[in-house]
Write an enzyme that holds these catalytic residues in place. Structure first.
Site, mmCIF file in Angstrom:
data_model
loop_
_atom_site.group_PDB
_atom_site.id
_atom_site.type_symbol
_atom_site.label_atom_id
_atom_site.label_comp_id
_atom_site.label_asym_id
_atom_site.label_seq_id
_atom_site.Cartn_x
_atom_site.Cartn_y
_atom_site.Cartn_z
ATOM 1 N N GLU A 193 0.845 -1.182 0.000
ATOM 2 C CA GLU A 193 0.000 0.000 0.000
ATOM 3 C C GLU A 193 0.893 1.250 0.000
ATOM 4 O OE1 GLU A 193 -2.817 0.368 3.222
ATOM 5 O OE2 GLU A 193 -3.710 2.135 2.321
ATOM 6 N N GLY A 232 3.262 2.352 10.895
ATOM 7 C CA GLY A 232 3.076 1.538 12.095
ATOM 8 C C GLY A 232 2.866 0.071 11.774
ATOM 9 N N GLU A 281 -2.283 -3.929 7.011
ATOM 10 C CA GLU A 281 -3.370 -4.890 7.189
ATOM 11 C C GLU A 281 -3.472 -5.952 6.100
ATOM 12 O OE1 GLU A 281 -3.737 -1.569 6.407
ATOM 13 O OE2 GLU A 281 -5.403 -1.263 5.015
ATOM 14 N N ASN A 282 -2.382 -6.344 5.438
ATOM 15 C CA ASN A 282 -2.431 -7.369 4.394
ATOM 16 C C ASN A 282 -3.336 -8.533 4.810
ATOM 17 O OD1 ASN A 282 -0.088 -5.939 3.256
ATOM 18 N ND2 ASN A 282 0.963 -6.866 4.998
ATOM 19 N N HIS A 342 -6.436 -1.941 15.257
ATOM 20 C CA HIS A 342 -6.654 -1.193 14.021
ATOM 21 C C HIS A 342 -6.463 -2.109 12.801
ATOM 22 C CE1 HIS A 342 -6.447 2.532 11.490
ATOM 23 N NE2 HIS A 342 -5.715 1.728 10.736
ATOM 24 N N GLU A 343 -5.339 -2.798 12.754
ATOM 25 C CA GLU A 343 -5.062 -3.646 11.582
ATOM 26 C C GLU A 343 -6.061 -4.803 11.515
ATOM 27 O OE1 GLU A 343 -3.186 -2.132 9.655
ATOM 28 O OE2 GLU A 343 -2.270 -0.821 11.141
ATOM 29 N N HIS A 365 -9.330 -3.686 10.103
ATOM 30 C CA HIS A 365 -9.291 -3.471 8.651
ATOM 31 C C HIS A 365 -9.777 -4.696 7.875
ATOM 32 C CE1 HIS A 365 -7.738 0.433 7.633
ATOM 33 N NE2 HIS A 365 -6.559 0.294 8.201
HETATM 34 N N1 B3K Z 1 -2.935 0.946 5.729
HETATM 35 C C1 B3K Z 1 -1.610 1.143 6.217
HETATM 36 C C2 B3K Z 1 -0.982 2.325 5.542
HETATM 37 C C3 B3K Z 1 0.204 2.023 4.733
HETATM 38 C C4 B3K Z 1 0.551 3.196 3.834
HETATM 39 C C5 B3K Z 1 1.916 3.183 3.326
HETATM 40 N N2 B3K Z 1 2.227 4.291 2.441
HETATM 41 C C6 B3K Z 1 -1.560 1.319 7.693
HETATM 42 C C7 B3K Z 1 -2.875 1.468 8.357
HETATM 43 O O1 B3K Z 1 -3.486 2.504 8.333
HETATM 44 O O2 B3K Z 1 -3.375 0.505 8.890
HETATM 45 ZN ZN ZN Z 2 -5.348 1.872 8.770
#
Ligand code: B3K
Ligand code: ZN
Length: 885
Positions: free
Chosen positions: A127, A267, A270-271, A303-304, A307
């Site tokens: 991302e 931080g 969320e793969n 948080h992750e 997602h």
């Molecule tokens: N979705 C990721 C963001 C990564 C962006 C890198 N450029 C982290 C988060 O908000 O959970």
């Molecule tokens: Zn996020």
């Protein structure tokens, strides 16, 4: 690096993709000096784009194309066009298969985007647009595909091979290599792809979902960190349960994995099924991580995990919609943390952060709406506005609809859009449809940037026993938006009588009162609300819990603020009254300093804080929050022109005076709390956080007095505590003190003891970088030579350079411009190594409009120097050019 003029991308130009990718089959062969990636894409024309077969344009950057085939037929250079960022070829049929082989170099990827190495392990960060650095692809979130991934590597170096979904096969190869194949049954955009290979250990646990499915949970770390995973695992299980209970959302794969890596730009990520985390957001145990770090781990794990629904199952159509998943997920994790710990304290921390940092962003050259209209580099838009203000926007919807109405809305949203890539409008539409309401005007929060002002005035009519509040809203111009239309501003309020009790609230025209706290919707530029049956002139408690992200202005005098501090039934507003009182008092001191007058502290602040300190029934965390004076950064944000020197002097003077005047109650509470800490083992729970936070803020005041018993206590805490919260607090206090010998000794002991733990060394760097004592820049330069420091690790950059420029305001804004020059040098160096980190470190320089003309000139000159420094990444170019525009 760019070699064309960077292009602005506009939301209004969005078009659905010409082609779709139903299946993606990837093979990675990992070697020490290169990696081979083979991609088989099963594609077809997007029926929504009509007939005809336009050219297929795949994204790809820094890829060495080795082979390309269309429907099994090898293509030659004449059959396709290749540029720095695209591969174009001509499909011959509606459905077809593209096979490509490329060579990439994760071992020399210092940008930490795409496939890269962190220490000895391979990992990914895709991302937003990192997947195009792995293979040729339609790298956009509205192209969703079913992924199968095979990876192979040396068995000995990379015993663990991971990707998204479920492991379906694995085995040995010849030559000491082995392989594994993972299949993810869920359609996903490429930005959620992940791969990990390394020598990792894991802790394993399991979770039974609400429909009784067993899910395996694993946290993978480097062997030396295996003893620091329990807190993250506990947090994960709490998050899974909470999402079932509060949102009805269940986990959907048989396995959920978290991998901790040391080199990470953000931080965490969320793969799908394979979250990759900055180790700072996973590893936590008493001896090495503070209470704040424990809470951050809990919040980021949540948080992750959240997602998985708000982001993965329902994703974004395009990157302008980023807040669709981020604002919503921040709101979800904030509510989770509020439920796990103290709700009021969590809100206070979030609001203080929002007002100091997001409001500053909203007032600067990078200001943008929660849903931006345009960008050059999407990586620059992972901002406080998209995340924190986006969360405030979702919170306002929650406030307007109530918890039940909001849940109906999210149920409909998830049901309606499961498996889709959607927009912020779709989110709001689900809220509207589920509740039979209209939110058209409310949506201006998504499209208009800037922080609205809300000025409130009152009038009391004794004869009619009525009380009127007049609300006037306005919003300053932001880049590209000069005129703003009125927002919908939910104002939660109460009215206090002379005894401090909430009055029943009845608006003119209503048959009866409706409770003692309620939410008014301010929708006009100017609007009057009249309350009736008001027997005496009340004192309003406005915007309880910060019910909208606005700057409120009501002419409270200091006695009224003291009254609210004691009596407001809303805990958040009690804190807020104390902060406003402190702001008024500090601004008076700032004025005295600027006039060259003697500084005289308004004793009402002393009285107010004494009352708080001597009230045993108050939550100790609240006492600690109330004792925390507004930060220098916040005082800067609310200044017309920030006088760094005066702000620092005034605030330190107030702290010193408070320390002397309140010595007895501070000392008493310090000793009582330290005694409990001494007697009990470390526990990462709200009550214990509260005790330690009061203990530590008390210590920071106490050491400002020259009493030897305090220094002894500080050293005792430093030497004999069993946890990083107490140890680091004692160290920070010493580092900012005049006790030179003790400071040097404590720093040396700390570094010797923790030299093997990079996360703890980050704390050691930060504490020193943030110290306001003279000579700050020189200290930072020396620390950059320390063996534990490297510019290649983002955590180190943030710990030293970020802390210096963001928290050490007197040193960074040194009148000779040396701080600015240093930061610009760092940005120029980082631009070549890691553009995302470089662009982020720039933020303090972009705020030049806040300062006096001499500093403005110095800051702008450094921005100009960066712009002229050669080939800039699109990341740095966008921030610098917009800041100078
Ligand atoms: N979705 C990721 C963001 C990564 C962006 C890198 N450029 C982290 C988060 O908000 O959970
Ligand atoms: Zn996020």
């Amino acid at each position: 690096m760019r070699n064309e003029q960077p292009k602005m991308i506009y939301l209004k130009d969005y078009q659905a993709p010409e082609y779709l990718i139903d299946e993606t089959h990837l093979t990675f062969e990992l070697f020490e000096d290169h990696t081979l990636v083979h991609a088989q894409l099963v594609m077809r024309r997007n029926p929504a784009r009509g007939a005809g077969l336009p050219p297929l344009v795949l994204d790809g950057q820094q890829l060495e194309l080795l082979a390309l085939a269309l429907d099994g037929v090898e293509l030659t250079a004449a059959d396709y066009q290749l540029s720095d960022s695209q591969l174009t070829l001509q499909p011959k049929a509606v459905s077809f298969v593209v096979d490509s082989s490329v060579r990439i170099h994760p071992e020399s990827n210092t940008a930490l985007e795409g496939l890269y190495k962190s220490g000895s392990m391979f990992c990914t960060q895709c991302e937003a647009e990192g997947f195009r650095k792995i293979t040729y692809y339609l790298d956009r979130p509205d192209v969703m595909s079913k992924f199968t991934t095979t990876l192979s590597g040396e068995q000995h170096k990379y015993p663990v091979l991971l990707s998204n979904g479920n492991l379906i096969a694995s085995g040995p190869d010849d030559n000491g290599r082995h392989w594994a194949t993972w299949e993810d049954p869920f359609m996903k955009p490429a930005y959620l792809f992940a791969l990990v290979a390394g020598d990792l250990w894991c802790v394993e646990d399991s979770f039974t979902t609400m429909s009784q499915r067993e899910v395996t949970l694993r946290i993978y770390v480097e062997p030396e960190n295996i003893d620091k995973c329990q807190h993250a695992m506990d947090s994960l299980k709490k998050s899974m349960r909470w999402d079932e209970e509060v949102y009805g959302r269940e986990y959907d794969l048989d396995i959920f994995m978290i991998v901790a890596v040391n080199d990470f730009n953000m931080g965490a990520m969320e793969n799908k099924g394979l979250n990759i985390f900055n180790s700072s957001c996973v590893l936590a145990r008493a001896e090495t991580a503070t209470d704040a770090a424990h809470q951050r781990v809990e919040g980021v794990v949540a948080h992750e995990y959240f997602h998985n629904w708000s982001g993965n199952r329902v994703t974004c159509r395009d990157w302008f919609q980023l807040s669709l998943k981020e604002g919503f997920t921040v709101f979800r994790d904030a509510e989770f943390s509020a439920d796990m710990n103290s709700r009021t304290v969590k809100r206070i921390e979030d609001v203080a952060f929002l007002r100091t940092n997001q409001f500053a962003e909203d007032a600067g050259p990078m200001a943008h709406p929660v849903r931006p209209d345009s960008f050059i580099e999407i990586s620059n838009f992972y901002t406080l506005t998209v995340y924190e203000k986006g969360s405030e926007v979702v919170r306002m919807i929650h406030t307007l609809l109530g918890a039940e109405g909001f849940r109906k809305g999210t149920d409909l949203y998830f049901q309606r859009h499961d498996g889709q890539a959607v927009t912020c409008d779709d989110f709001v539409k689900a809220m509207e449809d589920a509740n039979g309401v209209e939110l058209t005007q409310f949506k201006r929060w998504y499209s208009q940037g800037g922080t609205p002002r809300l000025a409130v005035s009152e009038s009391y009519d004794a004869a009619n026993q009525s009380y009127s509040l007049t609300f006037r809203q306005s919003c300053p111009a932001t880049p590209g938006q000069s005129e703003k239309l009125p927002f919908v501003i939910p104002v939660e309020l109460g009215l206090l009588n002379g005894q401090g009790a909430d009055l029943p609230l009845r608006l003119a025209g209503e048959p009866a009162a409706q409770g003692t706290t309620r939410v008014l919707s301010v929708t006009e530029a100017e609007q009057v609300f009249t309350f009736v049956d008001v027997a005496e002139k009340p004192l309003p408690s406005l915007l309880r819990g910060l019910s909208a992200p606005v700057k409120l202005n009501f002419a409270y005098d200091r006695d009224q603020l003291m009254f609210l501090m004691q009596h407001d039934s809303d805990g958040f507003n009690r804190w807020e009254a104390g902060q406003q009182l402190a702001v008024q008092v500090l601004q008076e001191l700032i004025g005295q300093h600027q006039r060259g007058a003697a500084l005289v502290l308004d004793q009402r602040l002393v009285v107010a804080l004494r009352t708080v300190l001597e009230n045993p029934s108050l939550d100790q965390a609240m006492v600690a929050e109330m004792l925390s004076l507004p930060s220098e950064a916040y005082l800067t944000e609310i200044s017309e022109v920030a006088d760094v020197e005066a702000i620092h002097t005034a605030r330190e003077f107030a702290r010193q005076q408070l320390a002397e005047s309140l010595f007895q109650p501070l000392w008493q509470r310090y000793q009582a709390n330290r005694e409990v800490s001494r007697q009990s083992a470390y526990v990462a729970e709200a009550g214990h956080f509260a005790r330690r936070s009061l203990q530590n803020i008390a210590l920071s005041y106490l050491l400002l007095t020259a009493r030897p018993e305090v220094l002894a206590a500080c050293l005792e805490q430093y030497d004999s505590c069993d946890n990083m919260t107490e140890r680091l607090a004692a160290l920070a206090v010493l580092v900012n003190s005049a006790h030179e010998q003790e400071r040097a000794k404590a720093l040396a002991v700390f570094a010797e003891h923790f030299k093997g733990n990079p996360l703890v060394m980050d704390q050691w760097f930060s504490v020193q970088a943030a110290s306001a004592l003279p000579g700050g820049l020189q200290r930072v330069r020396e620390l950059m030579e320390h063996p534990a420091f490297t510019l290649k690790n983002p955590n180190k950059v943030r710990a030293l350079i970020g802390a210096f420029a963001g928290q050490n305001l007197v040193n960074f804004h040194s009148a000779d411009g040396s701080g600015y020059r240093f930061l610009a040098d760092m940005v120029i160096t980082l631009n070549a190594l890691n553009p995302q980190i470089a662009a982020r470190q720039l933020a303090p320089l972009t705020r030049w409009r806040k300062y006096d003309s001499a500093r403005q000139a110095l800051m702008k000159a450094e921005l100009e120097r960066i712009l002229a420094s050669g080939e800039l990444s699109s990341d740095v170019y966008e921030v610098v050019s917009k800041s100078l525009a």
